[in-house]
Design an enzyme around this catalytic site. Structure first.
Site, PDB file in Angstrom:
ATOM      1  N   GLU A 482      74.105  70.638  48.376  1.00 29.46           N
ATOM      2  CA  GLU A 482      73.283  71.228  47.346  1.00 29.46           C
ATOM      3  C   GLU A 482      72.683  69.831  46.510  1.00 29.46           C
ATOM      4  OE1 GLU A 482      75.312  75.256  46.377  1.00 29.46           O
ATOM      5  OE2 GLU A 482      76.120  73.559  45.696  1.00 29.46           O
ATOM      6  N   GLU A 548      74.181  79.098  52.343  1.00 30.38           N
ATOM      7  CA  GLU A 548      75.538  79.646  51.841  1.00 30.38           C
ATOM      8  C   GLU A 548      75.548  81.200  51.412  1.00 30.38           C
ATOM      9  OE1 GLU A 548      77.400  77.282  49.128  1.00 30.38           O
ATOM     10  OE2 GLU A 548      77.288  75.424  50.259  1.00 30.38           O
TER      11      GLU A 548
END
Length: 876
Positions: A482, A548
């Site tokens: 991320e 995710e």
């Protein structure tokens, strides 16, 4: 299947000259002591005369905490609230978990022999001594950086040696204040970040300080071959079912080290398909040089494919170096698969497609943290876990950036089972500054520069790339979770290091980068997290290559009892308004109101039973929903997450102890290669084909079964579907609305081939018009007829029959248990579980387990279901 290419001779004889090639692990009879109890110097400790008999037996590979646990000096931190009873390094200071480790071993130097010490992983820094001498001139730092030392001149003439290593924890150790990665400062190190705590794990008290990976002794001749590199090129578009393949190209190189004071010349070679590839080389004294072999064209190669798309054929070559008229100086074996990874942009989805051997692969993946939070890693556990992922019908595993670069044994299992891998580097948005976070001790601008030592990060990256790059399963590298690495890490990694050391794999700058999955809807670029209504997966478009997405994963009562004390086995209240403290500590993620349609849980056992129904539907629905929009909305999805390295109560298809829950089998069902499925929103029945072949003359059969077991054929029609596509057939909404109105109904959908063999079958339980499963609670008992047969050692086939005039035998679980304890044998691999059987039908379930692990214990087969009383059958 592995193809034997060159016999591995560990002893090569030329006239009277014999040289044994050997490499062995120093993996037993280590001892250790905290530094606070040792005043002697490393030079003294590393002499065999120094007394260590009163030191603790040490676990190497392992950590300080593992050693303390194995010596029963701390309670099991994975059970109950025991972790709170263990001192945290943030409170004790680093010296508390700084330890000396010693190992005595026998080794003598022979003429023209070089002896090497290899350490594959130490966390975090260390000083190394051997026989009274310092080995490393500069303090080693970095969890991931391998170490190699020429110890030829340090070995004792009598062959009795002592290795002594003092291991220091990371610095800083981070404050485990409840934040993701605690206060974030653990990320100042080049190490794993989860050890300061995350939303799926409590802090690891010693931050995994120790000699956590393997230690080897290697013996070579005058030359040492290192870091071999194999690249395979597979031109054009291939299929896995072709009788003859076009040629592939093999590129091989290797580093050769000459530690002597003289120039050495000789022959570097390997053999494949009967062809001997030779390169005559010269290596300057005290130097290391990389040499490239000429390319080799491989005729009719056996290709490596991801799971479900073809076989995972592997080759082995042995690279050797030999001086003229001398024995072979060194030999390095390399196992590899012949395949090529490509990518292309899908303008419709606005995301990347992954291709293997020219064929695009719809990615169905799972996020992986680490096998064991305390780094108790083993080939056996890796194999079991990756096999579970294969059994889920997944084709990719992403290694999350807050953990580590996985070990060769992990990649070997992925090679074996056909799992593509995305390997993150060691960054996370939480610790490395993406978001404003009051739990963090430093501001975002400061955290954006973590780790403190960028050169160490880059050096470690180079080393780890060399360690894993030959594995066919490794498909992509990712800069971080991320978040990208800082610019002065990102640019060298992307533009210099990876092109030079690998050059064949796609580098994603971070896990939800627009170059992978364009974010057109805002937000973080991944998720949703937490339990979702099934229609969300089918009807609400999310990120086109979602890195995710996922949620729940609580096991049944037997799983819960393994880590929750009896007095805390209390079911959460409706909508999780009241949750036991141990459940909270183990990171329980709520089921909200999803249990209530089955009836509120009476106790923890009832909760675990009903949670399995929710688990199955959640993950079957997730994969079906994403697959229904294959190549239209999505090019792939990766579940967060599929396994737990700790006893957490979220995001797992099997628990820490390797006991599968219904998540695994729901996901397995929804991810079938050829899969027929039903959208509960509009009633549409459709199929998805994840293979490269067309399927014609398939009979689509749709039937409903009421709670009494009465069957009604809705329709039966021939259907076909092309390769790698989704196809809609018809809607069953009207018929289901009518038949499910009062008590709900069962829906069974099948695809059957011309021999009337089932290609795909999918069994749904449909609620009544209020959304409740009232009929399930009215199901009469279904007494199954069960028998088994032995297929092989540790392999059984269980045959279950539901007699005519019975109701559906609903949601059955088969287990193998110990006769003496009544507890399940783990791990066991089932061809299916949590399955239902319609009256008059039979189901055969194959299961496999390691007989050696059960020793002489007598075993029982158990079967129990929603309306099936528990049955036990002795296994003879």
């Amino acid at each position: 299947m592995q193809l034997s290419i060159l016999m591995l001779f560990t002893i090569l004889i030329f006239g009277s000259n014999v040289l044994a090639q050997s490499k062995y692990e120093l993996d037993g009879e280590w001892r250790c002591s905290p530094i606070s109890e040792v005043s002697a110097s490393g030079e003294s400790i590393s002499k065999t005369s120094f007394k260590t008999a009163k030191w603790l037996p040490a676990t190497v590979p392992g950590t300080v905490l593992t050693t303390l646990l194995n010596n029963k000096l701390i309670p099991d931190p994975f059970y109950g609230l025991n972790n709170e009873k263990i001192k945290d390094i943030y409170d004790t200071g680093r010296d508390y978990y700084t330890y000396w480790f010693v190992k005595d071993f026998n080794e003598k130097v022979k003429t023209d022999e070089q002896i090497w010490l290899h350490l594959r992983g130490v966390n975090y820094s260390c000083e190394i001594f051997l026989n009274g001498k310092k080995v490393n001139s500069i303090t080693h730092k970095g969890m991931f950086l391998r170490q190699s030392y020429n110890i030829t001149d340090l070995l004792a003439s009598n062959g009795k040696n002592r290795l002594a290593i003092v291991v220091y924890p990371p610095d800083p150790v981070g404050n485990p204040n409840g934040g993701q990665g605690g206060d974030g400062t653990i990320a100042k190190n080049v190490s794993h970040q989860y050890v300061a705590g995350w939303d799926w794990i409590q802090p690891i008290r010693d931050r995994n300080t120790g000699i956590w990976d393997k230690v080897f002794i290697e013996k070579t001749g005058s030359v040492n071959i290192k870091n071999p590199h194999v690249v395979t090129l597979v031109p054009n578009k291939r299929t896995s079912f072709s009788e003859k393949q076009e040629p592939a190209i093999l590129k091989v190189s290797a580093e050769v080290e000459n530690p002597t004071s003289s120039e050495i010349s000789g022959t570097l070679k390997y053999t494949l398909d009967g062809k001997e590839i030779i390169k005559n080389i010269k290596i300057a004294p005290n130097s290391t040089e990389e040499f490239d072999f000429d390319d080799l064209v491989i005729e009719n190669p056996k290709l490596w494919w991801p799971n479900m798309y073809g076989a995972q054929d592997l080759y082995t070559i042995d690279i050797t170096f030999q001086e003229e008229k001398e024995p072979v100086s060194d030999l390095e074996s390399v196992k590899f698969g012949i395949r090529e990874i490509q990518r292309q942009w899908n303008p419709k989805t606005q995301s990347m497609e992954i291709l293997v051997n020219g064929q695009r692969i719809f990615i169905k993946g799972g996020n992986w943290i680490i096998s064991d939070a305390m780094l108790r890693l083993s080939s056996e556990r890796y194999d079991a876990e990756i096999r579970f992922h294969r059994d889920m019908n997944l084709n990719l595993i992403r290694i999350w950036g807050g953990a580590l670069s996985e070990r060769p044994e992990f990649y070997e299992a992925c090679d074996k089972y056909g799992m593509l891998v995305i390997q993150d580097f060691w960054m996370s948005g939480d610790c490395n500054g993406r978001w404003l976070d009051p739990k963090k001790s430093e501001d975002q601008w400061t955290r954006r520069k973590y780790p403190d030592d960028h050169n160490l990060f880059l050096t470690s990256a180079k080393d780890q790339i060399k360690m894993i790059r030959n594995h066919p399963s490794l498909a992509m590298y990712c800069g971080g979770n991320e978040i990208t690495p800082p610019e002065d890490i990102l640019i060298p990694l992307k533009e210099e290091i990876l092109p030079e050391l690998d050059g064949t794999r796609w580098f994603i700058e971070y896990s939800n980068a627009d170059s992978m999955s364009y974010n057109s809807i805002g937000g973080n670029g991944d998720g949703p997290y937490g339990i979702q209504p099934i229609d969300v997966f089918w009807n609400h478009k999310t990120f086109p290559f979602n890195s995710e997405v996922g949620s729940i994963g609580v096991g049944d009562i037997e799983s819960l009892k393994r880590f929750i004390p009896e007095e805390h086995l209390v079911a959460p209240a409706y909508k999780d308004t009241l949750v036991d403290e141990v459940w909270k500590y183990h990171k329980y993620i709520g089921y909200l109101d999803f249990i209530r349609p089955y009836g509120d849980a009476k106790d923890a056992s009832d909760f675990g039973k009903k949670a399995q129904l929710v688990n199955y539907n959640q993950y079957r629905g997730l994969m079906e929903g994403f697959s229904s929009h294959m190549w239209e909305w999505y090019t792939g999805t990766i579940i967060w997450k599929t396994q737990n390295p700790w006893t957490a109560m979220r995001g797992q298809m099997y628990d820490y102890y390797l006991d599968p829950n219904a998540c695994l089998y729901g996901l397995r069902k929804g991810s079938e290669p050829i899969h027929v499925m039903y959208n509960s929103t509009d009633g549409m029945v459709m199929a998805v084909n994840n293979t490269f072949q067309s399927y014609r003359d398939l009979m689509l059969q749709i039937e409903t079964i009421d709670m009494e077991g009465n069957k009604k054929l809705f329709t039966q029609v021939f259907a076909n579907i092309g390769p790698s596509m989704v196809k809609k057939f018809l809607s069953v909404k009207n018929i289901l609305d009518k038949t499910s109105k009062e008590n709900g109904v069962f829906l069974n959908i099948r695809l059957v081939d011309t021999s009337q063999k089932i290609v795909s079958e999918n069994f749904y339980w449909v609620p009544n018009q209020e959304g409740n499963y009232s009929g399930l609670n009215q199901l009469k008992t279904s007494n199954l007829e069960v028998k088994y047969k032995k297929i092989d050692e540790g392999k059984l086939a269980v045959i279950l029959k539901n007699p005519e005039d019975n109701p559906v035998s609903f949601f059955n679980r088969v287990s193998i248990v110990s006769s003496s304890t009544g507890k399940r044998i783990l791990p066991v691999f089932y061809s299916d579980n949590y399955f239902s059987i319609i009256s008059g039908e039979e189901r055969e379930i194959e299961l496999e387990f390691n007989m050696a692990s059960v020793k002489k214990d007598k075993l029982k087969l158990t079967v129990e279901g929603w309306n099936v009383p528990k049955m036990e059958i002795n296994i003879e």
